[in-house]
Each structure stands twice: as C-alpha cells, then as structure tokens.
Design an enzyme around this catalytic site. Structure first.
Site, PDB file in Angstrom:
ATOM      1  CG  HIS A   1      -1.914   0.957   1.411  1.00  0.00           C
ATOM      2  ND1 HIS A   1      -1.677   2.254   1.769  1.00  0.00           N
ATOM      3  CD2 HIS A   1      -3.250   0.855   1.241  1.00  0.00           C
ATOM      4  CE1 HIS A   1      -2.830   2.914   1.815  1.00  0.00           C
ATOM      5  NE2 HIS A   1      -3.803   2.081   1.498  1.00  0.00           N
TER       6      HIS A   1
ATOM      7  CG  ASP B   1       0.663  -2.450   6.270  1.00  0.00           C
ATOM      8  OD1 ASP B   1      -0.335  -2.655   6.985  1.00  0.00           O
ATOM      9  OD2 ASP B   1       0.623  -1.793   5.217  1.00  0.00           O
TER      10      ASP B   1
ATOM     11  CD  GLN C   1      -6.882  -4.400   4.193  1.00  0.00           C
ATOM     12  OE1 GLN C   1      -7.836  -5.119   4.487  1.00  0.00           O
ATOM     13  NE2 GLN C   1      -7.041  -3.118   3.921  1.00  0.00           N
TER      14      GLN C   1
ATOM     15  CE  LYS D   1      -7.205  -0.077   6.280  1.00  0.00           C
ATOM     16  NZ  LYS D   1      -8.053   0.394   5.190  1.00  0.00           N
TER      17      LYS D   1
ATOM     18  CB  CYS E   1      -3.602   3.224  -1.628  1.00  0.00           C
ATOM     19  SG  CYS E   1      -4.709   4.558  -1.311  1.00  0.00           S
TER      20      CYS E   1
HETATM   21  N1  PLP Z   1      -1.677  -0.805   4.719  1.00  0.00           N
HETATM   22  C1  PLP Z   1      -2.624  -1.506   4.089  1.00  0.00           C
HETATM   23  C2  PLP Z   1      -2.303  -2.879   3.583  1.00  0.00           C
HETATM   24  C3  PLP Z   1      -3.895  -0.950   3.920  1.00  0.00           C
HETATM   25  O1  PLP Z   1      -4.843  -1.654   3.292  1.00  0.00           O
HETATM   26  C4  PLP Z   1      -4.145   0.344   4.415  1.00  0.00           C
HETATM   27  C5  PLP Z   1      -5.455   0.971   4.183  1.00  0.00           C
HETATM   28  O2  PLP Z   1      -6.211   0.604   3.314  1.00  0.00           O
HETATM   29  C6  PLP Z   1      -3.128   1.015   5.076  1.00  0.00           C
HETATM   30  C7  PLP Z   1      -1.902   0.415   5.209  1.00  0.00           C
HETATM   31  C8  PLP Z   1      -3.349   2.381   5.648  1.00  0.00           C
HETATM   32  O3  PLP Z   1      -4.248   2.311   6.704  1.00  0.00           O
HETATM   33  P1  PLP Z   1      -4.801   3.634   7.399  1.00  0.00           P
HETATM   34  O4  PLP Z   1      -5.318   4.505   6.286  1.00  0.00           O
HETATM   35  O5  PLP Z   1      -5.881   3.141   8.294  1.00  0.00           O
HETATM   36  O6  PLP Z   1      -3.683   4.265   8.125  1.00  0.00           O
END
Ligand code: PLP
Length: 405
Positions: free
Chosen positions: A122, A199, A202, A225, A363
């Site tokens: 992402h 990270d 998900q 999430k 993203c």
């Molecule tokens: N990493 C992953 C794999 C994501 O799917 C997302 C959000 O969709 C993020 C990071 C960023 O999360 P946040 O916008 O809640 O900080």
C-alpha cells in the site's frame, strides 16, 4: 461456527437501504462497519467519563487513564506481546509506518544503506520509507510479485546485502488479498540480522496474530479496519528497538523533564505518544477487539474462507471476467474487471443496485502497473456478509454486462 444472522443484528448500519434494497456492504478492506457495542462504549465514555488522561488527579481523569491503560492491556493480549509498553497507540497504520520509518531511520539508517519493501505494498508502506531515503540517502529494494500475486521469496533472499537495515512488508495485500508468508519473510531477514516491520492493516482481523510466535520486530494495524473507531491504531514494537529509537513527535506526555537547555524523554510507551491521544478511540478499539474475540478469530477465518471460495467460483462463471490475485493463500478479497467495462462504471452501477464495492488502484499503484491496468473493482468480504449477498453481486454484474453489451 458463525451465526451470521445474529451477527448482522449487531451492526446497525447494515440494516439500512441506500436506494431500494438492503445495503450489501462489500467495502470492508477500506473500512469495516461498527458493532453496537463499539458505538455504545464510545458514546458512554463521551457521555459519562470524558476527561484527559495521565494529567489529572480527579476521579474522571483517573477513571479515563485506567480505561485507556486497560485498552492497551487488551491489545497486548490480543496480539500476545511480551510487554504492555510495547503497545503504542497511533492514529492508524499510516502513522505507525511513518513513526518507524522516521525514528528507526534516524537511529539506524545512513547513506547507501538499503531497505526492502515488496511490490504488493500500500502507498502508506512505501512513501514514508521514500521520505526517510530522501533524508538519509538510503535506497529501496523491491521483492517482486508473481502473476498470481504471491511474493517471489527466492528473489527476496537475493536482495539482502550487508547494507540491508530493515524489511517492511504487508501481512495481507489490500488489493489482491494475498496472505504473505510472513513467518518465512521474518525468518530469512533474521538470518541476516535484519529486523522486520509488518503492516498488518489487512491481516489482523482475518486470522489470529501472535507477535512473539511470529518474532516480528514491529506490527501495525488500524482500528477502523478491525470494527473499531477511526483515528486510532496500534504500533507493536519489540522493547529493544523502541528503547533505542528517538521520539517521533515532541509534545506533552512524551517528556520527563523540560528546560530550554535540555529535555529528557519519558519511558515507553509514552515516549511515542506525544500530546493528547485518541484515548476514547483506544477504548472503542478495545471494545471491538473483545467483540471479535467473542466470535473467535479462527471462526472468522473459516467463515470468510468459505465466502471467498463461494464468491470466487460464482464470479468465475461470469463471461470475460478477469480476477487479479489468485494466490492459494488469500483472505476474502476479490479484485476483478468485467470485459472492457471501466472499473468506475461497474462500481457506480453496483452502487445503484445497493452494493458498495471499491474501485480504482486501492493505493497500490505499483502492483496495478505490474498487471498493466489502472485499477480494479474490489469486493472485500467480512464475517457479516452472506452467500446470498454474493449471489446478488453476481446477478448484478451479469445485468451490468448486458447493459454494456
Ligand atoms: N496498509 C494496508 C495494507 C492498507 O490496506 C491500508 C489501508 O487501506 C493502510 C496500510 C493504511 O491504513 P490507514 O489509512 O488506516 O492508516
């Protein structure tokens, strides 16, 4: 076993119609809906106990501080961290990546050092590292993906050199649903004495996560999430790293003493929690975690896996459908394109049929570029979704296809 009808009653938003029909919410990878217990807990704290934490001696402040620290305890046992002070509350995954990229970068990374990311990341697990590289002169190396959306782990092994300082990869890809083999990724990195940031935005809510068993050095996720409030998230970090890393932000609560000549910093976890945190968000997150634990993460994984298999088989029957991300290890995310129909058009037509999906690059522009596409339609399923909702999605996609024929 999951009683999906009972579960659906816990989510007030799912009961509504957007146009003519009860909403089908398939945009769970973007954000999940909130169970009544999270809404009630948050409301209750605003109504009865609101008061700033850590700084007051009055009863309300003490109650709030205690509840905030209890929320930290709940997170600690949810991911099985060794210490409570290894849990840092952030505003979300994005802030957690920025924190580590900045602080770890300040302390451990210099010109010409290397960090390893993957092609499935992402943007929020790419850009903070690029900012760090701009400051330090370090370089990014990328683990390539295969056409199924898996990471090529033999190519990964070849990326290491004596200059590699950290690996940062996602647990689960948000655009393809691939569950990365993070056990192996961590094991390989540790053979080279390189720490690993996961990270988990998900990953955390689809399957059990044990940070000690994984032996990851950092793990991050977002409250919104995982059926909790927005604006709250978690960074887990091993004590040994967090102690060595300098603060990321300055302000109240992260200090021990301040003079104009010199400031000394607070102990963990407060060193990384400058200013007034989203303390009611943390308490809401802890209510969400308790809710998930009541259902059971293994039950969630099994039910969502059944939904994934059902949806994949059904969607595959649509002529001219292309599914992106066909790994054998996937969570319940299906990214697809129908014939030559633009993903925005599909998404907008589905909306008119009361189905919420996400369209675009999610993203994750690098992996879209790899497939030579601009974006996809993404249906991301949760334990409150049903097979009849999937049938309705397929029926609606067939209608859209006919309309565009
Ligand atoms: N990493 C992953 C794999 C994501 O799917 C997302 C959000 O969709 C993020 C990071 C960023 O999360 P946040 O916008 O809640 O900080």
């Amino acid at each position: 076993m999951i009683d999906v009808n009972a579960i659906r009653n816990d989510f007030p938003l799912l009961q509504q119609k957007i146009y003519n029909r009860q909403l089908v919410y398939f945009d769970n990878a973007a954000t999940t809906q909130k169970p009544q217990t999270v809404i009630d807990t948050t409301n209750e704290y605003y109504q009865k106990y609101n008061s700033n934490i850590h700084r007051g001696v009055h009863s309300l402040s003490e109650k709030m501080t205690e509840s905030y620290e209890n929320a930290r305890r709940t997170v600690k046992s949810f991911i099985n961290a060794q210490h409570q002070h290894e849990i840092i509350f952030t505003s979300g995954t994005t802030e957690a990546v920025n924190l580590v990229a900045f602080s770890f970068g300040e302390k451990f990374i210099k010109k010409d050092d290397e960090i390893i990311l993957s092609q499935l990341e992402h943007h929020s697990n790419i850009v903070p590292w690029q900012l760090m590289c701009e400051r330090t002169g370090a370089k990014i190396k990328v683990i390539p993906a295969t056409y199924t959306g898996d990471l090529d782990l033999s190519a990964y092994e070849r990326l290491f050199s004596e200059k590699t300082k950290i690996v940062s990869v996602n647990h689960v890809s948000n655009s393809l649903g691939t569950i990365n083999d993070i056990e192996k990724i961590i094991q390989i990195a540790h053979c080279h004495n390189v720490p690993v940031f996961i990270d988990g935005a998900q990953g955390i809510h689809h399957q059990p996560v044990d940070v000690q068993k994984l032996d990851c050095d950092f793990y991050a996720f977002s409250g919104h999430k995982i059926y909790g409030p927005t604006g709250i998230g978690v960074l887990y970090g091993k004590e040994k790293w967090l102690n060595e890393m300098p603060p990321y932000k300055g302000g109240g609560d992260m200090i021990k003493t301040v003079t104009f000549e010199k400031t000394t910093y607070n102990d963990l976890p407060f060193k990384f929690e400058a200013g007034t945190t989203n303390f009611i968000g943390a308490i809401g997150l802890s209510a969400a975690i308790k809710y998930i634990e009541k259902i059971g993460r293994q039950n969630i994984f099994e039910y969502e896996d059944m939904l994934l298999k059902y949806a994949t088989e059904k969607i595959k029957t649509i002529p001219d459908i292309r599914i992106y991300g066909t790994s054998e290890n996937k969570i319940s995310v299906i990214s697809f394109l129908v014939g030559k129909i633009h993903h925005f058009d599909t998404g907008m037509m589905l909306d008119k049929m009361d189905i919420a999906v996400r369209t675009g690059n999610h993203c994750t522009q690098p992996i879209m570029k790899f497939y030579g596409i601009e974006g996809t339609v993404r249906a991301s399923l949760s334990f409150y979704n049903t097979t009849s909702e999937i049938d309705y999605l397929v029926e609606s996609l067939l209608k859209i296809k006919q309309l565009f024929a």
